[in-house]
Design a protein around this motif. Structure first.
Motif, PDB file in Angstrom:
ATOM      1  N   ARG A  99      25.685 -27.438 -31.603  1.00  0.00           N
ATOM      2  CA  ARG A  99      25.690 -26.048 -31.132  1.00  0.00           C
ATOM      3  C   ARG A  99      24.329 -25.394 -31.354  1.00  0.00           C
ATOM      4  O   ARG A  99      23.841 -24.655 -30.519  1.00  0.00           O
ATOM      5  N   ARG A 100      23.754 -25.658 -32.514  1.00  0.00           N
ATOM      6  CA  ARG A 100      22.436 -25.114 -32.798  1.00  0.00           C
ATOM      7  C   ARG A 100      21.418 -25.671 -31.804  1.00  0.00           C
ATOM      8  O   ARG A 100      20.592 -24.940 -31.272  1.00  0.00           O
ATOM      9  N   GLY A 101      21.507 -26.976 -31.526  1.00  0.00           N
ATOM     10  CA  GLY A 101      20.600 -27.602 -30.562  1.00  0.00           C
ATOM     11  C   GLY A 101      20.779 -27.048 -29.162  1.00  0.00           C
ATOM     12  O   GLY A 101      19.804 -26.762 -28.464  1.00  0.00           O
ATOM     13  N   LEU A 102      22.030 -26.883 -28.744  1.00  0.00           N
ATOM     14  CA  LEU A 102      22.315 -26.319 -27.418  1.00  0.00           C
ATOM     15  C   LEU A 102      21.781 -24.896 -27.316  1.00  0.00           C
ATOM     16  O   LEU A 102      21.152 -24.520 -26.329  1.00  0.00           O
ATOM     17  N   PHE A 103      22.012 -24.099 -28.336  1.00  0.00           N
ATOM     18  CA  PHE A 103      21.528 -22.722 -28.352  1.00  0.00           C
ATOM     19  C   PHE A 103      20.011 -22.680 -28.217  1.00  0.00           C
ATOM     20  O   PHE A 103      19.461 -21.902 -27.436  1.00  0.00           O
ATOM     21  N   MET A 104      19.316 -23.523 -28.964  1.00  0.00           N
ATOM     22  CA  MET A 104      17.857 -23.534 -28.910  1.00  0.00           C
ATOM     23  C   MET A 104      17.354 -24.014 -27.546  1.00  0.00           C
ATOM     24  O   MET A 104      16.353 -23.505 -27.037  1.00  0.00           O
ATOM     25  N   CYS A 105      18.032 -24.979 -26.932  1.00  0.00           N
ATOM     26  CA  CYS A 105      17.645 -25.444 -25.596  1.00  0.00           C
ATOM     27  C   CYS A 105      17.809 -24.341 -24.556  1.00  0.00           C
ATOM     28  O   CYS A 105      16.920 -24.120 -23.727  1.00  0.00           O
ATOM     29  N   VAL A 106      18.931 -23.644 -24.598  1.00  0.00           N
ATOM     30  CA  VAL A 106      19.172 -22.554 -23.648  1.00  0.00           C
ATOM     31  C   VAL A 106      18.155 -21.448 -23.853  1.00  0.00           C
ATOM     32  O   VAL A 106      17.573 -20.930 -22.888  1.00  0.00           O
ATOM     33  N   LEU A 107      17.903 -21.082 -25.095  1.00  0.00           N
ATOM     34  CA  LEU A 107      16.938 -20.032 -25.392  1.00  0.00           C
ATOM     35  C   LEU A 107      15.539 -20.431 -24.925  1.00  0.00           C
ATOM     36  O   LEU A 107      14.831 -19.639 -24.294  1.00  0.00           O
ATOM     37  N   SER A 108      15.131 -21.669 -25.193  1.00  0.00           N
ATOM     38  CA  SER A 108      13.818 -22.153 -24.766  1.00  0.00           C
ATOM     39  C   SER A 108      13.691 -22.142 -23.250  1.00  0.00           C
ATOM     40  O   SER A 108      12.655 -21.766 -22.703  1.00  0.00           O
ATOM     41  N   THR A 109      14.750 -22.550 -22.559  1.00  0.00           N
ATOM     42  CA  THR A 109      14.737 -22.566 -21.097  1.00  0.00           C
ATOM     43  C   THR A 109      14.590 -21.149 -20.542  1.00  0.00           C
ATOM     44  O   THR A 109      13.800 -20.914 -19.616  1.00  0.00           O
ATOM     45  N   LEU A 110      15.325 -20.206 -21.093  1.00  0.00           N
ATOM     46  CA  LEU A 110      15.220 -18.825 -20.635  1.00  0.00           C
ATOM     47  C   LEU A 110      13.827 -18.258 -20.864  1.00  0.00           C
ATOM     48  O   LEU A 110      13.280 -17.561 -19.990  1.00  0.00           O
ATOM     49  N   LEU A 111      13.239 -18.549 -22.001  1.00  0.00           N
ATOM     50  CA  LEU A 111      11.885 -18.078 -22.269  1.00  0.00           C
ATOM     51  C   LEU A 111      10.877 -18.700 -21.325  1.00  0.00           C
ATOM     52  O   LEU A 111       9.947 -18.037 -20.856  1.00  0.00           O
ATOM     53  N   MET A 112      11.046 -19.984 -21.018  1.00  0.00           N
ATOM     54  CA  MET A 112      10.140 -20.655 -20.097  1.00  0.00           C
ATOM     55  C   MET A 112      10.265 -20.065 -18.695  1.00  0.00           C
ATOM     56  O   MET A 112       9.269 -19.784 -18.033  1.00  0.00           O
ATOM     57  N   VAL A 113      11.493 -19.854 -18.228  1.00  0.00           N
ATOM     58  CA  VAL A 113      11.719 -19.271 -16.904  1.00  0.00           C
ATOM     59  C   VAL A 113      11.099 -17.881 -16.831  1.00  0.00           C
ATOM     60  O   VAL A 113      10.445 -17.525 -15.855  1.00  0.00           O
ATOM     61  N   TYR A 114      11.277 -17.078 -17.864  1.00  0.00           N
ATOM     62  CA  TYR A 114      10.703 -15.744 -17.888  1.00  0.00           C
ATOM     63  C   TYR A 114       9.181 -15.812 -17.832  1.00  0.00           C
ATOM     64  O   TYR A 114       8.543 -15.074 -17.084  1.00  0.00           O
ATOM     65  N   SER A 115       8.578 -16.706 -18.615  1.00  0.00           N
ATOM     66  CA  SER A 115       7.118 -16.832 -18.637  1.00  0.00           C
ATOM     67  C   SER A 115       6.565 -17.258 -17.288  1.00  0.00           C
ATOM     68  O   SER A 115       5.570 -16.721 -16.811  1.00  0.00           O
ATOM     69  N   VAL A 116       7.212 -18.245 -16.660  1.00  0.00           N
ATOM     70  CA  VAL A 116       6.759 -18.715 -15.350  1.00  0.00           C
ATOM     71  C   VAL A 116       6.926 -17.613 -14.306  1.00  0.00           C
ATOM     72  O   VAL A 116       6.037 -17.382 -13.482  1.00  0.00           O
ATOM     73  N   THR A 117       8.055 -16.910 -14.341  1.00  0.00           N
ATOM     74  CA  THR A 117       8.288 -15.813 -13.401  1.00  0.00           C
ATOM     75  C   THR A 117       7.246 -14.729 -13.584  1.00  0.00           C
ATOM     76  O   THR A 117       6.699 -14.199 -12.611  1.00  0.00           O
ATOM     77  N   GLU A 118       6.942 -14.409 -14.813  1.00  0.00           N
ATOM     78  CA  GLU A 118       5.939 -13.390 -15.102  1.00  0.00           C
ATOM     79  C   GLU A 118       4.560 -13.828 -14.611  1.00  0.00           C
ATOM     80  O   GLU A 118       3.788 -13.029 -14.096  1.00  0.00           O
ATOM     81  N   MET A 119       4.258 -15.135 -14.738  1.00  0.00           N
ATOM     82  CA  MET A 119       2.965 -15.651 -14.330  1.00  0.00           C
ATOM     83  C   MET A 119       2.786 -15.543 -12.808  1.00  0.00           C
ATOM     84  O   MET A 119       1.735 -15.154 -12.328  1.00  0.00           O
ATOM     85  N   PHE A 120       3.844 -15.865 -12.052  1.00  0.00           N
ATOM     86  CA  PHE A 120       3.725 -15.864 -10.593  1.00  0.00           C
ATOM     87  C   PHE A 120       3.972 -14.497  -9.967  1.00  0.00           C
ATOM     88  O   PHE A 120       3.350 -14.157  -8.976  1.00  0.00           O
ATOM     89  N   LEU A 121       4.872 -13.713 -10.507  1.00  0.00           N
ATOM     90  CA  LEU A 121       5.193 -12.421  -9.920  1.00  0.00           C
ATOM     91  C   LEU A 121       4.431 -11.266 -10.557  1.00  0.00           C
ATOM     92  O   LEU A 121       4.348 -10.193  -9.978  1.00  0.00           O
ATOM     93  N   GLY A 122       3.916 -11.482 -11.723  1.00  0.00           N
ATOM     94  CA  GLY A 122       3.212 -10.421 -12.426  1.00  0.00           C
ATOM     95  C   GLY A 122       4.165  -9.612 -13.282  1.00  0.00           C
ATOM     96  O   GLY A 122       5.339  -9.482 -12.982  1.00  0.00           O
ATOM     97  N   LYS A 123       3.632  -9.060 -14.336  1.00  0.00           N
ATOM     98  CA  LYS A 123       4.448  -8.334 -15.294  1.00  0.00           C
ATOM     99  C   LYS A 123       5.167  -7.125 -14.698  1.00  0.00           C
ATOM    100  O   LYS A 123       6.345  -6.930 -14.945  1.00  0.00           O
ATOM    101  N   PRO A 124       4.493  -6.272 -13.888  1.00  0.00           N
ATOM    102  CA  PRO A 124       5.207  -5.109 -13.342  1.00  0.00           C
ATOM    103  C   PRO A 124       6.398  -5.498 -12.471  1.00  0.00           C
ATOM    104  O   PRO A 124       7.441  -4.868 -12.507  1.00  0.00           O
ATOM    105  N   ARG A 125       6.266  -6.552 -11.674  1.00  0.00           N
ATOM    106  CA  ARG A 125       7.346  -6.974 -10.784  1.00  0.00           C
ATOM    107  C   ARG A 125       8.544  -7.485 -11.590  1.00  0.00           C
ATOM    108  O   ARG A 125       9.686  -7.203 -11.253  1.00  0.00           O
ATOM    109  N   VAL A 126       8.296  -8.228 -12.655  1.00  0.00           N
ATOM    110  CA  VAL A 126       9.378  -8.734 -13.495  1.00  0.00           C
ATOM    111  C   VAL A 126      10.139  -7.564 -14.109  1.00  0.00           C
ATOM    112  O   VAL A 126      11.366  -7.556 -14.167  1.00  0.00           O
ATOM    113  N   ALA A 127       9.416  -6.546 -14.543  1.00  0.00           N
ATOM    114  CA  ALA A 127      10.063  -5.368 -15.128  1.00  0.00           C
ATOM    115  C   ALA A 127      10.918  -4.646 -14.084  1.00  0.00           C
ATOM    116  O   ALA A 127      12.009  -4.170 -14.378  1.00  0.00           O
TER     117      ALA A 127
END
Length: 140
Positions: A99-127
């Motif tokens: 469960r701890r491993g699954l939680f960390m994988c999901v959290l890491s994936t969400l952070l990565m998706v957010y970072s990539v989205t922010e990189m391509f769309l820009g911070k104001p658009r993500v907000a």
């Protein structure tokens, strides 16, 4: 318990002994030490290596925080052990390990998706997307 919402990840409920056991232990130690439950919790956090950020709305809150941080009193090793056992007895983040491993994988994936989205769309658009606002694209 108005205003308190339990997190589903912990698997703890007030009535099943999980939180009641911990709360009872804190209350017993507080009475024995002649301190408030808040002071016991803050002191325990300090013993665990954390720097507790205490929200202060009333004078009593500030007094509890100062008293817990003082060297006038301390928790014994046995009291810390009893609190640890009561707190970690039902923690799903400690057991099972998958469960701890699954939680960390999901959290890491969400952070990565957010970072990539922010990189391509820009911070104001993500907000704007997060706030649910629609804007015209620059290409159109």
């Amino acid at each position: 318990m108005k205003g308190i919402r339990m997190a589903m990840m912990t698997g703890l409920r007030w009535g099943d002994g999980g939180l009641n056991t911990l709360r009872s232990e804190i209350e017993m130690i507080a009475k024995r030490c002649k301190r408030s439950m808040a002071q016991v919790c803050i002191k325990w956090s300090i013993h665990k290596g954390a720097i507790p950020l205490v929200g202060v709305r009333r004078t009593k809150h500030a007094e509890d925080a100062v008293a817990a941080a003082s060297n006038e009193w301390d928790l014994s090793a046995e009291e810390i052990q009893r609190l640890d056992v009561a707190a970690l007895d039902r923690s799903t983040l400690e057991k099972p390990a998958w469960r701890r491993g699954l939680f960390m994988c999901v959290l890491s994936t969400l952070l990565m998706v957010y970072s990539v989205t922010e990189m391509f769309l820009g911070k104001p658009r993500v907000a704007q997307i997060a706030a649910g606002k629609k804007t015209k694209s620059k290409a159109g």
